[in-house]
Motif scaffolding. Structure first.
Motif, mmCIF file in Angstrom:
data_model
loop_
_atom_site.group_PDB
_atom_site.id
_atom_site.type_symbol
_atom_site.label_atom_id
_atom_site.label_comp_id
_atom_site.label_asym_id
_atom_site.label_seq_id
_atom_site.Cartn_x
_atom_site.Cartn_y
_atom_site.Cartn_z
ATOM 1 N N LEU A 245 0.594 -1.374 0.247
ATOM 2 C CA LEU A 245 -0.244 -0.093 -0.446
ATOM 3 C C LEU A 245 0.743 1.445 -0.057
ATOM 4 N N SER A 246 0.432 2.217 -0.702
ATOM 5 C CA SER A 246 0.967 3.633 -0.678
ATOM 6 C C SER A 246 0.091 4.583 -0.908
ATOM 7 N N TRP A 247 0.885 5.847 -0.421
ATOM 8 C CA TRP A 247 -0.259 6.292 0.226
ATOM 9 C C TRP A 247 0.216 7.923 0.806
ATOM 10 N N ARG A 248 -0.312 8.443 0.333
ATOM 11 C CA ARG A 248 0.720 10.249 0.236
ATOM 12 C C ARG A 248 -0.379 11.214 1.298
ATOM 13 N N VAL A 249 0.022 11.802 2.126
ATOM 14 C CA VAL A 249 -0.807 12.851 2.234
ATOM 15 C C VAL A 249 -0.378 14.493 2.894
ATOM 16 N N ARG A 250 -1.154 15.255 2.372
ATOM 17 C CA ARG A 250 -0.605 16.172 1.951
ATOM 18 C C ARG A 250 -0.533 17.466 3.238
ATOM 19 N N ASP A 251 0.044 18.275 3.905
ATOM 20 C CA ASP A 251 -1.054 18.695 5.082
ATOM 21 C C ASP A 251 -2.095 19.366 5.432
ATOM 22 N N ASP A 252 -1.762 20.458 3.530
ATOM 23 C CA ASP A 252 -3.365 20.815 3.584
ATOM 24 C C ASP A 252 -4.937 19.652 2.731
ATOM 25 N N GLU A 253 -4.649 19.072 2.997
ATOM 26 C CA GLU A 253 -5.597 17.934 2.100
ATOM 27 C C GLU A 253 -6.430 17.245 3.658
ATOM 28 N N ARG A 254 -7.938 16.454 2.667
ATOM 29 C CA ARG A 254 -8.918 15.696 3.638
ATOM 30 C C ARG A 254 -9.052 14.868 3.224
ATOM 31 N N TRP A 255 -8.425 13.822 3.703
ATOM 32 C CA TRP A 255 -8.939 12.861 3.194
ATOM 33 C C TRP A 255 -10.216 11.793 4.174
ATOM 34 N N VAL A 256 -10.830 10.933 2.361
ATOM 35 C CA VAL A 256 -12.076 10.116 3.153
ATOM 36 C C VAL A 256 -11.514 8.622 2.842
ATOM 37 N N VAL A 257 -11.689 7.804 3.890
ATOM 38 C CA VAL A 257 -11.305 6.592 3.428
ATOM 39 C C VAL A 257 -12.423 5.561 3.406
ATOM 40 N N LEU A 258 -12.923 5.252 1.967
ATOM 41 C CA LEU A 258 -13.541 4.225 2.554
ATOM 42 C C LEU A 258 -13.506 2.333 1.889
ATOM 43 N N GLY A 259 -13.833 1.768 2.871
ATOM 44 C CA GLY A 259 -14.075 -0.723 2.005
ATOM 45 C C GLY A 259 -14.658 -0.887 3.420
ATOM 46 N N ARG A 260 -14.755 -1.854 2.365
ATOM 47 C CA ARG A 260 -15.877 -3.507 3.150
ATOM 48 C C ARG A 260 -15.109 -3.285 4.450
ATOM 49 N N ASN A 261 -15.766 -3.958 6.017
ATOM 50 C CA ASN A 261 -15.820 -4.468 6.909
ATOM 51 C C ASN A 261 -14.704 -5.010 6.422
ATOM 52 N N GLY A 262 -13.262 -5.574 7.395
ATOM 53 C CA GLY A 262 -12.082 -5.716 7.239
ATOM 54 C C GLY A 262 -11.233 -5.237 6.000
ATOM 55 N N ALA A 263 -11.399 -4.671 5.398
ATOM 56 C CA ALA A 263 -10.701 -4.369 4.068
ATOM 57 C C ALA A 263 -8.691 -3.663 4.719
ATOM 58 N N GLY A 264 -8.997 -2.941 5.731
ATOM 59 C CA GLY A 264 -7.895 -2.928 6.460
ATOM 60 C C GLY A 264 -7.746 -1.609 6.562
ATOM 61 N N LYS A 265 -9.063 -0.664 6.985
ATOM 62 C CA LYS A 265 -8.915 0.101 7.496
ATOM 63 C C LYS A 265 -8.066 1.217 8.501
ATOM 64 N N THR A 266 -8.746 -0.082 10.320
ATOM 65 C CA THR A 266 -8.499 0.686 10.719
ATOM 66 C C THR A 266 -7.073 0.210 10.815
ATOM 67 N N THR A 267 -6.589 -0.948 10.289
ATOM 68 C CA THR A 267 -4.833 -1.169 10.689
ATOM 69 C C THR A 267 -4.483 -0.012 9.861
ATOM 70 N N LEU A 268 -4.497 0.724 8.834
ATOM 71 C CA LEU A 268 -4.331 1.605 8.322
ATOM 72 C C LEU A 268 -3.951 2.839 8.575
ATOM 73 N N LEU A 269 -4.655 3.026 9.705
ATOM 74 C CA LEU A 269 -5.075 3.675 10.684
ATOM 75 C C LEU A 269 -3.968 4.384 11.718
ATOM 76 N N GLN A 270 -4.179 2.841 12.080
ATOM 77 C CA GLN A 270 -2.562 2.147 13.290
ATOM 78 C C GLN A 270 -1.027 2.102 12.832
ATOM 79 N N VAL A 271 -1.389 2.428 11.569
ATOM 80 C CA VAL A 271 0.198 2.227 10.666
ATOM 81 C C VAL A 271 0.530 3.769 10.407
#
Ligand SMILES: Nc1ncnc2c1ncn2[C@@H]1O[C@H](COP(=O)(O)OP(=O)(O)OP(=O)(O)O)[C@@H](O)[C@H]1O
Ligand SMILES: [Mg+2]
Length: 265
Positions: free
Chosen positions: A23-49
């Motif tokens: 997984l490659s992903w960049r967030v810049r300081d002025d961006e506001r991101w939404v993350v969507l995906g099915r249950n178990g897709a890995g969203k909470t894990t992504l926030l842990q990282v």
């Protein structure tokens, strides 16, 4: 514009399970991101990282310019706000709402002899007011409703004036009025140029606040699509992410989706 988050080929494995993959992903300081995906897709894990709480099995995670593994994560923690159900569960129910917010200035839960500066006291009061819960300041956290808790938690996560704010399903459990109030508070946060970079994990496109700029669609631990919301949020992408033919509507700056018999296209 600088990167607050830079993930390169991040993989997370637990035993034989691959939770996030390349997984490659960049967030810049002025961006506001939404993350969507099915249950178990890995969203909470992504926030842990993204919050420095979990290290990649392989790949690199750079948070606020500091490469994970080479940096003291405890120094980074106050600079990255996180609000999630798991963290809310760790807040002592007998702590006052004011202290729940105030203690975040030190990256801890539970008030314990720290001497709080009056500047912190007034910031806590301002944040509680901004999220419409100032009148609850002296109440015990454990006596609040779900919606009140969510708002206190977001106020708490902003207390340390973070450079990146991560919100894991902040609208879960809210009634319609509560959800709409939260969406408008987040829209206001998104509009404010002094706000940190924002990442909002949600299950519903109806909860995307106006002013959010980017969308990451996560499917089975991989990026299905990512980029500016106007380009990425399409019926076709959403249908692919959720494995379901979906119709998508955009009315008055808000989104809505529902299942349809006709394939997207
Ligand atoms: N320690 C672990 N060992 C094995 N599998 C795990 C572990 N932690 C999480 N998982 C699995 O990884 C997957 C992703 O979990 P995660 O909580 O990130 O999903 P999510 O997208 O947040 O889901 P939800 O929408 O339900 O909150 C799930 O299938 C989960 O069961
Ligand atoms: Mg989750």
């Amino acid at each position: 514009m600088t990167d607050v988050l830079d993930l390169q080929d991040v993989t997370i494995r637990r035993g034989t399970t691959t939770i996030l993959e390349d997984l490659s992903w960049r967030v810049r300081d002025d961006e506001r991101w939404v993350v969507l995906g099915r249950n178990g897709a890995g969203k909470t894990t992504l926030l842990q990282v993204a919050s420095g709480r979990m290290h990649p099995t392989s790949g690199t995670a750079t948070l606020l310019g500091a490469r994970m593994g080479a940096t003291d994560v405890f120094e980074l923690r106050p600079r990255i706000g996180l609000a999630s159900a798991a963290l809310a569960d760790r807040i002592p129910s007998g702590e006052t709402v004011r202290d729940v917010v105030l203690t975040a200035a030190y990256g801890v839960t539970g008030r314990w002899r720290e001497a709080y500066e009056s500047v912190d006291e007034s910031r806590a009061t301002d944040l509680l007011a901004a999220f419409g819960v100032a009148h609850l300041a002296e109440r015990w956290f454990g006596t609040l409703s779900e919606g009140e808790r969510k708002r206190v938690q977001i106020a708490r996560s902003l207390m340390s004036d973070p450079e990146l704010l991560l919100l894991d399903e902040p609208a879960a459990g809210l009634d319609l009025g509560g959800r709409e109030e939260l969406v408008s508070a987040l829209a206001e946060l998104a509009r404010d140029r002094r706000s940190p970079a924002l990442v909002l994990v949600t299950h519903h496109v109806e909860e995307i606040p106006p002013g959010f700029t980017h969308l990451l669609l996560l499917r089975a631990g991989r990026v299905f699509a990512a980029g500016p919301i106007g380009e990425v949020l399409t019926a076709e992408n959403l249908s692919g992410t959720f494995d379901l033919p979906l119709r998508l509507d955009h009315v008055d700056g808000r989104w809505a989706a529902h299942a349809t018999d006709r394939p997207a296209g």
